[in-house]
Scaffold this active site. Structure first.
Site, PDB file in Angstrom:
ATOM      1  N   SER A 186     -10.986   4.700  -0.651  1.00  0.00           N
ATOM      2  CA  SER A 186     -10.908   4.851   1.085  1.00  0.00           C
ATOM      3  C   SER A 186     -11.680   6.356   1.833  1.00  0.00           C
ATOM      4  O   SER A 186     -11.469   7.239   0.920  1.00  0.00           O
ATOM      5  CB  SER A 186      -8.695   4.907   0.737  1.00  0.00           C
ATOM      6  N   ASP A 210       0.631  -1.414  -0.282  1.00  0.00           N
ATOM      7  CA  ASP A 210       0.097   0.290  -0.129  1.00  0.00           C
ATOM      8  C   ASP A 210       0.706   1.280  -0.631  1.00  0.00           C
ATOM      9  O   ASP A 210       1.636   1.293   0.831  1.00  0.00           O
ATOM     10  CB  ASP A 210      -0.878  -0.131   1.504  1.00  0.00           C
ATOM     11  N   TYR A 241       3.060   9.802  -0.515  1.00  0.00           N
ATOM     12  CA  TYR A 241       3.950   9.311   0.781  1.00  0.00           C
ATOM     13  C   TYR A 241       5.364  10.115   0.663  1.00  0.00           C
ATOM     14  O   TYR A 241       5.967   9.549  -0.365  1.00  0.00           O
ATOM     15  CB  TYR A 241       3.577   8.168   0.739  1.00  0.00           C
TER      16      TYR A 241
END
Length: 160
Positions: A158, A56, A61
């Site tokens: 999400s 993931d 990120y």
């Protein structure tokens, strides 16, 4: 490791995943970690040996660093894992089209993720957040086009 199907699809995924938020941390993310390619390869080996097949990540990120290092670490072993990445969050510093779930941003963000991840396709492409400014129809048409082009295999949501 237990495997489950993704919804009604044929995609099988491990119930646990390797979350990559701490890969490729820049100095301002040092508190979260700063894993490089060597450490990431070692963790991928541990995951594979334990039956964890899901990785993931997201462009946001470590401000793109996670996907960049993960792309290098996955060379020669891409098919061992179900690669999941997400879009929505702002990655650019200017411009109205660098965030959200518009067709323009989703396609550009997907193509950028593919380059950073050094792969031809993303197994599961997820919208990281809802976007109240863009119609669901526009978002789903963009996702459908990415699937038809072979850049994405499955889509998901999400934090909704």
């Amino acid at each position: 490791m237990e495997q489950r199907r993704f919804g009604n699809s044929g995609l099988s995924m491990s119930v646990l995943s390797f979350g990559t938020m701490t890969i490729g941390g820049r100095e301002r993310f040092a508190k979260m970690g700063n894993l490089g390619v060597k450490e990431t390869v070692r963790i991928l080996d541990v995951c594979r040996d334990a039956g964890v097949t899901v990785i993931d990540t997201a462009g946001v990120y470590s401000h793109r660093g996670s996907e960049e290092i993960l792309g290098e670490a996955l060379q020669g072993r891409r098919d061992e894992f179900v690669l999941v990445t997400k879009s929505f969050m702002r990655l650019g510093t200017t411009g109205p089209h660098e965030v959200g779930l518009s067709r323009k941003y989703l396609i550009a963000a997907c193509e950028a993720s593919l380059r950073r991840l050094r792969t031809d396709y993303i197994d599961l492409y997820i919208s990281h957040e809802p976007d109240s400014f863009v119609s669901l129809e526009e978002t789903m048409r963009a996702y459908d086009d990415l699937v038809r082009q072979g850049k994405v295999r499955y889509v998901g949501w999400s934090n909704n």
